[in-house]
Design a protein around this motif. Structure first.
Motif, PDB file in Angstrom:
ATOM      1  N   THR A 163      -8.622 -21.179   2.919  1.00 12.05           N
ATOM      2  CA  THR A 163      -9.965 -20.579   2.938  1.00 12.05           C
ATOM      3  C   THR A 163      -9.835 -19.463   4.054  1.00 12.05           C
ATOM      4  N   ALA A 164     -10.240 -18.260   3.813  1.00 11.89           N
ATOM      5  CA  ALA A 164      -9.951 -16.934   4.710  1.00 11.89           C
ATOM      6  C   ALA A 164     -11.173 -16.099   4.343  1.00 11.89           C
ATOM      7  N   GLU A 165     -10.925 -15.027   5.198  1.00  6.97           N
ATOM      8  CA  GLU A 165     -12.260 -14.016   5.141  1.00  6.97           C
ATOM      9  C   GLU A 165     -11.538 -12.655   4.443  1.00  6.97           C
ATOM     10  N   ALA A 166     -12.388 -12.186   3.531  1.00  7.42           N
ATOM     11  CA  ALA A 166     -11.612 -11.065   2.522  1.00  7.42           C
ATOM     12  C   ALA A 166     -11.489  -9.852   3.349  1.00  7.42           C
ATOM     13  N   LEU A 167     -10.343  -9.355   2.870  1.00  8.06           N
ATOM     14  CA  LEU A 167      -9.995  -8.031   3.291  1.00  8.06           C
ATOM     15  C   LEU A 167      -9.675  -7.117   1.782  1.00  8.06           C
ATOM     16  N   VAL A 168     -10.271  -6.227   1.765  1.00  3.22           N
ATOM     17  CA  VAL A 168     -10.129  -5.735   0.216  1.00  3.22           C
ATOM     18  C   VAL A 168      -9.784  -4.112   0.319  1.00  3.22           C
ATOM     19  N   SER A 169      -8.618  -3.934  -0.479  1.00  2.00           N
ATOM     20  CA  SER A 169      -7.931  -2.792  -0.711  1.00  2.00           C
ATOM     21  C   SER A 169      -8.361  -2.535  -2.297  1.00  2.00           C
ATOM     22  N   ASN A 193       0.143  -0.267   0.136  1.00  7.38           N
ATOM     23  CA  ASN A 193       1.687  -0.085   0.372  1.00  7.38           C
ATOM     24  C   ASN A 193       2.289  -0.808   1.448  1.00  7.38           C
ATOM     25  N   THR A 194       3.233  -2.014   1.035  1.00  5.34           N
ATOM     26  CA  THR A 194       3.483  -2.930   1.840  1.00  5.34           C
ATOM     27  C   THR A 194       4.322  -2.517   3.080  1.00  5.34           C
ATOM     28  N   LEU A 195       5.054  -1.541   2.749  1.00  5.45           N
ATOM     29  CA  LEU A 195       6.040  -1.040   3.704  1.00  5.45           C
ATOM     30  C   LEU A 195       5.213  -0.266   4.992  1.00  5.45           C
ATOM     31  N   ALA A 196       4.324   0.667   4.462  1.00  7.09           N
ATOM     32  CA  ALA A 196       3.627   1.453   5.219  1.00  7.09           C
ATOM     33  C   ALA A 196       2.498   0.451   5.994  1.00  7.09           C
ATOM     34  N   SER A 197       1.978  -0.241   5.412  1.00 11.96           N
ATOM     35  CA  SER A 197       0.931  -1.160   5.882  1.00 11.96           C
ATOM     36  C   SER A 197       1.310  -2.196   7.007  1.00 11.96           C
ATOM     37  N   PHE A 198       2.667  -2.669   6.763  1.00 10.72           N
ATOM     38  CA  PHE A 198       3.212  -3.529   7.967  1.00 10.72           C
ATOM     39  C   PHE A 198       4.237  -3.025   8.885  1.00 10.72           C
ATOM     40  N   GLN A 199       4.796  -1.646   8.683  1.00 12.24           N
ATOM     41  CA  GLN A 199       5.676  -1.458   9.511  1.00 12.24           C
ATOM     42  C   GLN A 199       5.516  -1.213  10.885  1.00 12.24           C
ATOM     43  N   GLY A 200       4.309  -0.974  11.298  1.00 14.13           N
ATOM     44  CA  GLY A 200       3.830  -0.854  12.745  1.00 14.13           C
ATOM     45  C   GLY A 200       3.952  -2.216  13.228  1.00 14.13           C
ATOM     46  N   ALA A 201       3.163  -3.232  12.504  1.00 16.11           N
ATOM     47  CA  ALA A 201       3.056  -4.591  13.263  1.00 16.11           C
ATOM     48  C   ALA A 201       4.410  -5.361  13.425  1.00 16.11           C
ATOM     49  N   LEU A 202       5.347  -5.128  12.293  1.00 18.52           N
ATOM     50  CA  LEU A 202       6.635  -5.761  12.195  1.00 18.52           C
ATOM     51  C   LEU A 202       7.476  -4.843  13.394  1.00 18.52           C
ATOM     52  N   ASN A 214      -2.618   6.418   4.557  1.00 22.85           N
ATOM     53  CA  ASN A 214      -3.312   6.916   3.101  1.00 22.85           C
ATOM     54  C   ASN A 214      -4.047   5.881   2.338  1.00 22.85           C
ATOM     55  N   ASN A 215      -4.266   4.607   3.279  1.00 24.45           N
ATOM     56  CA  ASN A 215      -5.227   3.552   2.541  1.00 24.45           C
ATOM     57  C   ASN A 215      -6.486   3.565   3.494  1.00 24.45           C
ATOM     58  N   SER A 216      -7.590   4.255   2.823  1.00 24.10           N
ATOM     59  CA  SER A 216      -8.797   4.211   3.496  1.00 24.10           C
ATOM     60  C   SER A 216      -9.551   3.025   3.683  1.00 24.10           C
ATOM     61  N   ASP A 217      -9.278   2.154   2.899  1.00 22.65           N
ATOM     62  CA  ASP A 217     -10.181   0.647   2.926  1.00 22.65           C
ATOM     63  C   ASP A 217      -9.272  -0.174   4.191  1.00 22.65           C
ATOM     64  N   LEU A 218      -8.091   0.037   4.414  1.00 25.35           N
ATOM     65  CA  LEU A 218      -7.347  -0.969   5.079  1.00 25.35           C
ATOM     66  C   LEU A 218      -6.941  -0.374   6.581  1.00 25.35           C
ATOM     67  N   ALA A 245      -7.866 -12.970   3.732  1.00 26.96           N
ATOM     68  CA  ALA A 245      -7.440 -13.222   2.163  1.00 26.96           C
ATOM     69  C   ALA A 245      -7.452 -11.688   1.625  1.00 26.96           C
ATOM     70  N   LEU A 246      -6.235 -11.197   1.433  1.00 28.76           N
ATOM     71  CA  LEU A 246      -5.831 -10.006   1.113  1.00 28.76           C
ATOM     72  C   LEU A 246      -6.164  -9.669  -0.423  1.00 28.76           C
ATOM     73  N   CYS A 247      -7.337  -9.073  -0.667  1.00 26.63           N
ATOM     74  CA  CYS A 247      -7.779  -8.918  -2.120  1.00 26.63           C
ATOM     75  C   CYS A 247      -7.388  -7.275  -2.662  1.00 26.63           C
ATOM     76  N   LEU A 248      -6.191  -7.294  -3.814  1.00 30.67           N
ATOM     77  CA  LEU A 248      -5.904  -6.012  -4.026  1.00 30.67           C
ATOM     78  C   LEU A 248      -5.517  -5.875  -5.405  1.00 30.67           C
ATOM     79  N   PRO A 249      -5.363  -4.601  -5.973  1.00 29.66           N
ATOM     80  CA  PRO A 249      -5.009  -4.632  -7.472  1.00 29.66           C
ATOM     81  C   PRO A 249      -3.473  -4.859  -7.548  1.00 29.66           C
ATOM     82  N   GLN A 250      -2.638  -4.070  -6.954  1.00 29.11           N
ATOM     83  CA  GLN A 250      -1.211  -4.295  -6.882  1.00 29.11           C
ATOM     84  C   GLN A 250      -0.565  -3.882  -5.636  1.00 29.11           C
TER      85      GLN A 250
END
Lengths: 154, 428
Positions: A15-21, A26-35, A56-60, A69-74
């Motif tokens: 069970t988690a809170e939704a986060l929607v893209s 873009n996995t690398l671009a999204s996580f590179q700062g955090a990692l 480049n991801n205005s949603d996230l 709960a990451l909700c996404l197309p691909q």
């Protein structure tokens, strides 16, 4: 409340809170700062919270992804994507689950499977939830995922 | 474990642990991965060599190094030698004190130990670091029909499209696992059905289109689908010459990074298109017409990520993917001629050309090596993308003719002609 039936790629419940893209994640671009910089307190709280670093991801962009709960197309982007997801999961910086409206792509599938086989905390992954799922779900909604791939949104 | 695909007795035995627990986990990973795509079976990897996408010793990839140690300790090393993407650092590439400090002491502090792990796992040799492993000078060029376990997106799309090999758009680590076990799940671009085109691209430009923009336009439109491209043979001809292969290398990298293309067919040019023609086109394929106006629209849509959009460039990268020998010679001659025309001796923007170590070695045997050195251009084996993958470089005004580098970093895209003009003109 609405239920959607998907296909469990890595079965599990959470069970988690939704986060929607709505666009490709873009996995690398999204996580590179955090990692890369999450372990340096001098760089501030941003990276510790695993905020999405993809400008480049205005949603996230700028939103924390940890335990959501990451909700996404691909997923899209570099073919290091699966490895990045695996690292994020192993380093406890990953979302609680990934919920795909479309058929999972090869990079996300790699990350999900690597996490399932090589870490002690598989990341629940469900795909084929349909376009309606992504149209319906909004940031902050409560998501409950069942073992059989049923996703309840409320 | 439960699985859906059919495994041979040998594959089942590996999964059951006959070759050890680690090898069983490697096989389990590949079976689960294949099941996610409805793969009916595993097929042997038939290429001579593998290729890995992860070449960088980033300190934060600790889970990857732990996994590599598990593989080595468990005897689960690659059954085939492999090449690997370029190294992230080269002391010859311009970098400030702070950048060098951050690169060496923090970001890539694990490079040496990771290189040692790669050697134990099956790295072909200490010069096998490039994204263009398929160059003749590098020696990892698959044959038509070979089944590969690769991940580097620009290499996968080149191998599938230009060489006629068969490889899915795998992720890092998964590709290593395929080389370890010697099998990959049979789905997607390994199948005849998966290699059919679901898009027809009609190129109707008035001149030869810029490879990097044409690839970008197609990638953004078709995403992971397979395009069948008509009208490009008018500009490229029907022979896979060195120049044409260089064009297709850059074109393919743009389709793969601006979209997720793993295979394209070019009418009358690429091997499967020559053999099968429009039989490669699936029923109901969509059509995308590209003319000069469409290419301009695509180029104009690229965001400029620089804080000072009018600032002078601080650095220029050419060679993502790595330049071919033919491209290195062409760039050298073009830069030298433009400098002479402008009454200059050295480039006016710090510039780095990148190529595979094997290509650089061959280039250095030619007279053009001295010419290039004289222009002030630095020739390096570095990966520009890895060099720029940090907050310090986000603030640097970098220009490039690579659509891949533009996509993943804050660098600004210019066509090759524009780059030549930028780096060879005097101060404004």
């Amino acid at each position: 409340m609405k239920q959607f039936k998907g296909r469990p790629v890595v079965a599990g419940s959470c069970t988690a809170e939704a986060l929607v893209s709505h666009g490709g994640f873009n996995t690398l671009a999204s996580f590179q700062g955090a990692l890369q910089f999450g372990n340096f307190p001098i760089l501030g709280n941003k990276y510790k919270q695993t905020e999405c670093d993809d400008q480049n991801n205005s949603d996230l962009f700028g939103k924390p992804m940890l335990n959501k709960a990451l909700c996404l197309p691909q997923t899209i982007g570099s073919t290091t994507g699966g490895m990045v997801l695996y690292c994020a999961n192993a380093m406890k910086k990953a979302p609680a689950c990934m919920l795909f409206s479309e058929h999972i792509d090869s990079l996300a599938a790699a990350g999900a499977v690597l996490s399932a086989v090589w870490t002690d905390k598989p990341m629940v992954t469900v795909d084929c939830l349909g376009d309606e799922f992504l149209d319906y779900v909004k940031d902050g909604m409560k998501i409950t995922v069942a073992e059989d791939g049923t996703v309840t949104v409320e | 474990m439960d699985y859906k695909m059919t495994l041979t007795d040998e594959q089942k035995a590996i999964l059951d642990g006959v070759k050890g627990e680690t090898m069983a986990k490697v096989m389990k990973t590949l079976v689960m991965y294949g099941d996610a795509f409805g793969a009916e079976k595993m097929v042997p990897v038939t290429s001579t060599k593998g290729h890995l996408v992860t070449s960088f010793g980033l300190k934060v990839m600790a889970p990857v190094y732990d996994l590599m140690d598990q593989l080595i300790e468990g005897g689960a090393v690659s059954g085939q030698k492999f090449s690997v993407d370029p190294k992230p650092l080269d002391p010859n590439v311009p970098a400030g004190f702070l950048e060098n400090f951050v690169f060496n002491k923090f970001m890539y502090s694990m490079q040496n130990s990771y290189d040692a792990q790669l050697s134990k796992l099956g790295l072909a040799d200490t010069d096998a670091y490039t994204c263009t492993c398929y160059m003749d000078e590098v020696g990892n060029k698959p044959k038509k029909g070979d089944i590969l376990s690769w991940a580097e997106s620009s290499a996968v799309v080149y191998a599938n499209s230009v060489l006629g090999a068969k490889c899915n758009r795998n992720s890092g680590i998964i590709e290593l696992f395929g080389s370890i076990v010697g099998y990959v799940p049979y789905f997607g671009l390994l199948t005849d059905e998966g290699r059919k085109a679901t898009w027809i691209i009609e190129v109707k430009t008035e001149s030869k289109p810029e490879a990097q923009i044409l690839g970008s336009a197609i990638g953004m439109k078709v995403m992971e689908d397979v395009p069948y491209i008509k009208g490009l043979d008018k500009w490229l001809g029907t022979e896979l010459t060195d120049d044409v292969c260089s064009y297709l290398k850059d074109f393919g990298a743009a389709t793969a990074s601006n979209g997720a293309v793993g295979l394209y067919h070019i009418e009358n040019l690429t091997p499967e298109a020559v053999e099968q023609g429009e039989n490669l086109v699936a029923p109901g394929a969509k059509v995308y017409v590209i003319d000069d106006a469409e290419l301009k629209r695509v180029k104009d849509s690229y965001p400029v990520m620089w804080k000072d959009k009018n600032g002078a460039p601080a650095l220029c990268f050419v060679g993502c993917p790595h330049l071919s020998l033919a491209q290195l010679n062409e760039w050298t001659e073009n830069v030298a001629a433009a400098l002479k025309k402008n009454g200059l001796k050295k480039v006016t923007v710090p510039t780095v050309f990148t190529a595979a170590p094997g290509v650089i070695e061959e280039f250095n045997k030619t007279p053009n090596a001295g010419v290039l050195k004289g222009t002030g251009v630095v020739l390096s084996y570095i990966c520009p993308l890895m060099y720029m993958n940090n907050p310090l470089c986000k603030k640097k005004r970098v220009i490039t003719n690579s659509n891949k580098l533009r996509t993943y970093t804050t660098s600004r895209y210019y066509t090759s002609d524009e780059i030549l003009e930028e780096i060879t003109r005097g101060a404004k």
